[in-house]
Design a protein around this motif. Sequence first.
Motif, PDB file in Angstrom:
ATOM      1  N   TYR A 263      40.020   6.580 -10.836  1.00 43.22           N
ATOM      2  CA  TYR A 263      40.331   5.227 -11.328  1.00 43.22           C
ATOM      3  C   TYR A 263      39.063   4.397 -11.508  1.00 43.22           C
ATOM      4  CZ  TYR A 263      41.959   0.401 -11.301  1.00 43.22           C
ATOM      5  OH  TYR A 263      42.170  -0.923 -11.618  1.00 43.22           O
ATOM      6  N   ARG A 264      38.185   4.434 -10.512  1.00 39.73           N
ATOM      7  CA  ARG A 264      36.967   3.619 -10.575  1.00 39.73           C
ATOM      8  C   ARG A 264      36.025   4.108 -11.668  1.00 39.73           C
ATOM      9  NH1 ARG A 264      34.182   2.102  -5.036  1.00 39.73           N
ATOM     10  NH2 ARG A 264      36.141   0.938  -5.011  1.00 39.73           N
ATOM     11  N   ILE A 265      35.909   5.442 -11.800  1.00 42.76           N
ATOM     12  CA  ILE A 265      35.005   5.996 -12.813  1.00 42.76           C
ATOM     13  C   ILE A 265      35.458   5.593 -14.213  1.00 42.76           C
ATOM     14  CG2 ILE A 265      34.254   8.147 -13.918  1.00 42.76           C
ATOM     15  CD1 ILE A 265      34.213   9.414 -11.129  1.00 42.76           C
ATOM     16  N   VAL A 266      36.748   5.752 -14.486  1.00 40.89           N
ATOM     17  CA  VAL A 266      37.287   5.402 -15.805  1.00 40.89           C
ATOM     18  C   VAL A 266      37.217   3.903 -16.033  1.00 40.89           C
ATOM     19  CG1 VAL A 266      39.351   5.427 -17.250  1.00 40.89           C
ATOM     20  CG2 VAL A 266      38.784   7.429 -15.861  1.00 40.89           C
ATOM     21  N   LYS A 267      37.520   3.131 -14.975  1.00 38.49           N
ATOM     22  CA  LYS A 267      37.480   1.668 -15.087  1.00 38.49           C
ATOM     23  C   LYS A 267      36.085   1.178 -15.447  1.00 38.49           C
ATOM     24  CE  LYS A 267      38.417  -2.463 -12.256  1.00 38.49           C
ATOM     25  NZ  LYS A 267      37.048  -2.975 -12.211  1.00 38.49           N
ATOM     26  N   GLU A 271      33.000   8.979 -17.304  1.00 35.94           N
ATOM     27  CA  GLU A 271      33.833  10.131 -17.652  1.00 35.94           C
ATOM     28  C   GLU A 271      34.171  10.915 -16.384  1.00 35.94           C
ATOM     29  OE1 GLU A 271      33.409  13.016 -21.231  1.00 35.94           O
ATOM     30  OE2 GLU A 271      32.344  13.970 -19.573  1.00 35.94           O
ATOM     31  N   TYR A 272      35.433  11.060 -16.128  1.00 36.60           N
ATOM     32  CA  TYR A 272      35.882  11.852 -14.982  1.00 36.60           C
ATOM     33  C   TYR A 272      35.718  13.323 -15.325  1.00 36.60           C
ATOM     34  CZ  TYR A 272      38.747  12.916 -10.865  1.00 36.60           C
ATOM     35  OH  TYR A 272      39.199  13.343  -9.642  1.00 36.60           O
ATOM     36  N   PRO A 273      34.965  14.104 -14.511  1.00 29.60           N
ATOM     37  CA  PRO A 273      34.607  15.485 -14.885  1.00 29.60           C
ATOM     38  C   PRO A 273      35.723  16.522 -14.676  1.00 29.60           C
ATOM     39  CG  PRO A 273      33.678  14.959 -12.758  1.00 29.60           C
ATOM     40  CD  PRO A 273      34.335  13.699 -13.247  1.00 29.60           C
ATOM     41  N   LEU A 274      36.881  16.264 -15.292  1.00 28.58           N
ATOM     42  CA  LEU A 274      37.992  17.212 -15.268  1.00 28.58           C
ATOM     43  C   LEU A 274      38.391  17.471 -16.711  1.00 28.58           C
ATOM     44  CD1 LEU A 274      40.184  18.798 -13.678  1.00 28.58           C
ATOM     45  CD2 LEU A 274      41.587  16.727 -13.783  1.00 28.58           C
ATOM     46  N   ILE A 286      36.257  21.842 -13.941  1.00 24.14           N
ATOM     47  CA  ILE A 286      35.493  20.705 -13.441  1.00 24.14           C
ATOM     48  C   ILE A 286      34.005  21.004 -13.519  1.00 24.14           C
ATOM     49  CG2 ILE A 286      37.374  20.101 -11.883  1.00 24.14           C
ATOM     50  CD1 ILE A 286      35.653  21.008  -9.567  1.00 24.14           C
ATOM     51  N   LYS A 287      33.240  19.941 -13.529  1.00 22.23           N
ATOM     52  CA  LYS A 287      31.783  20.064 -13.596  1.00 22.23           C
ATOM     53  C   LYS A 287      31.215  19.854 -12.204  1.00 22.23           C
ATOM     54  CE  LYS A 287      27.775  18.399 -16.187  1.00 22.23           C
ATOM     55  NZ  LYS A 287      27.295  17.427 -17.203  1.00 22.23           N
ATOM     56  N   ILE A 288      30.507  20.856 -11.705  1.00 19.46           N
ATOM     57  CA  ILE A 288      29.854  20.763 -10.409  1.00 19.46           C
ATOM     58  C   ILE A 288      28.357  20.862 -10.653  1.00 19.46           C
ATOM     59  CG2 ILE A 288      29.626  21.750  -8.108  1.00 19.46           C
ATOM     60  CD1 ILE A 288      32.377  22.958  -8.426  1.00 19.46           C
ATOM     61  N   ASN A 289      27.650  19.771 -10.398  1.00 20.51           N
ATOM     62  CA  ASN A 289      26.231  19.662 -10.771  1.00 20.51           C
ATOM     63  C   ASN A 289      26.140  19.820 -12.284  1.00 20.51           C
ATOM     64  OD1 ASN A 289      25.419  19.315  -8.063  1.00 20.51           O
ATOM     65  ND2 ASN A 289      25.481  21.533  -7.747  1.00 20.51           N
ATOM     66  N   SER A 290      25.510  20.885 -12.769  1.00 21.85           N
ATOM     67  CA  SER A 290      25.410  21.047 -14.223  1.00 21.85           C
ATOM     68  C   SER A 290      26.252  22.216 -14.725  1.00 21.85           C
ATOM     69  CB  SER A 290      23.942  21.267 -14.622  1.00 21.85           C
ATOM     70  OG  SER A 290      23.420  22.421 -13.969  1.00 21.85           O
ATOM     71  N   ASP A 291      27.001  22.857 -13.837  1.00 20.71           N
ATOM     72  CA  ASP A 291      27.817  24.000 -14.218  1.00 20.71           C
ATOM     73  C   ASP A 291      29.302  23.649 -14.201  1.00 20.71           C
ATOM     74  OD1 ASP A 291      25.547  25.608 -14.461  1.00 20.71           O
ATOM     75  OD2 ASP A 291      25.576  26.092 -12.327  1.00 20.71           O
TER      76      ASP A 291
END
Length: 342
Positions: A263-267, A271-274, A286-291
Amino acid sequence: MSDMHSTMMENGLDFILDAANKLKHSEETTEPVEKRKDIKFSLLHLLSGIELVMKARMYIENWTYIFSKMDTADRNKLETGDFISIEYSKCIERLERLCDVTISEDDKNAFEDLRQSRNRVEHFYSNESVEAIGSKIDKALTATINFITSNYDEFETPSIVDLRKDDTKALSDTEKQYIEDINVVVAELASHHQDALELAIKRTENVITPEELVTCPDCGERTLVINDDNANNNCHCYFCNYKDNGESVARKYLSKVLRLDEYRIVKDGGEYPLYSCPDCGRDSLIKINSDYICFSCRMMYDKDEIRRCEECGSLYTCYDETSDEGLCDNCKEWRKEKVEKE
């Protein structure tokens, strides 16, 4: 009417599970009578359990090894159970001499201390305190988990021969379930956290490589197997037994492990990494670090293999930059059809 047939391994694991449960209950109860009873049966059942598991390990090597006198070994007597099996005092010696099994001196001492306490309790003249016996059970339980962990590969393959069916099999589903249940109970005992963790990691070795293990969002241990069943895209933690589908686990991982608030990221315009996985299509990448890793199909991509479509914004894979058009497959098809119509 069902029969009482079960393997030595099943019976042994059943005793060990009951012993662990009773030890756990003894730590939780404040009622002295209950605590004494829990400790007594934990003691009796743990030794019975490890004795049967040791015999099961010998049985894998050679069925004659479980006879008290191997020169009297007889298949018919084995099948009917009409024989005298090796007494506990000789189990370790035969395991080391004939089965190339190594048991540390600390573990041998823990088993011996447990055996002596068991004999005193069985014959009603033990003057040991509940706390003293509980301490011995703790040490012997560690030794028991060590034995199962170090011999897990031998229990899994090669496997026990079922003489009734004259075939060979690995650990049965029932035996695996007992080990899983033991793992979960032992993990709840504060003094046995490391024992349970080592057993859990050992159990994953026949499923995936250590590098593919992921941190469990429920217990925080790196014992989560993605797509454990290779069919329903479910995740399974071999330490705490947490299970859920890939989409749910991915969201929980982002929240509990990476501490990201959707919620906070989108607000805030982020970009939520999903994302939807380019391989299976589920919303569990999902994005973990750069992968990137998909919690449904277990596909993993490095940062150079994932691109964002210039048309629709979805992710797609790119393994050859020279042929990359900047579009996902769906948009490529859409543009092709558009050009043909024009």
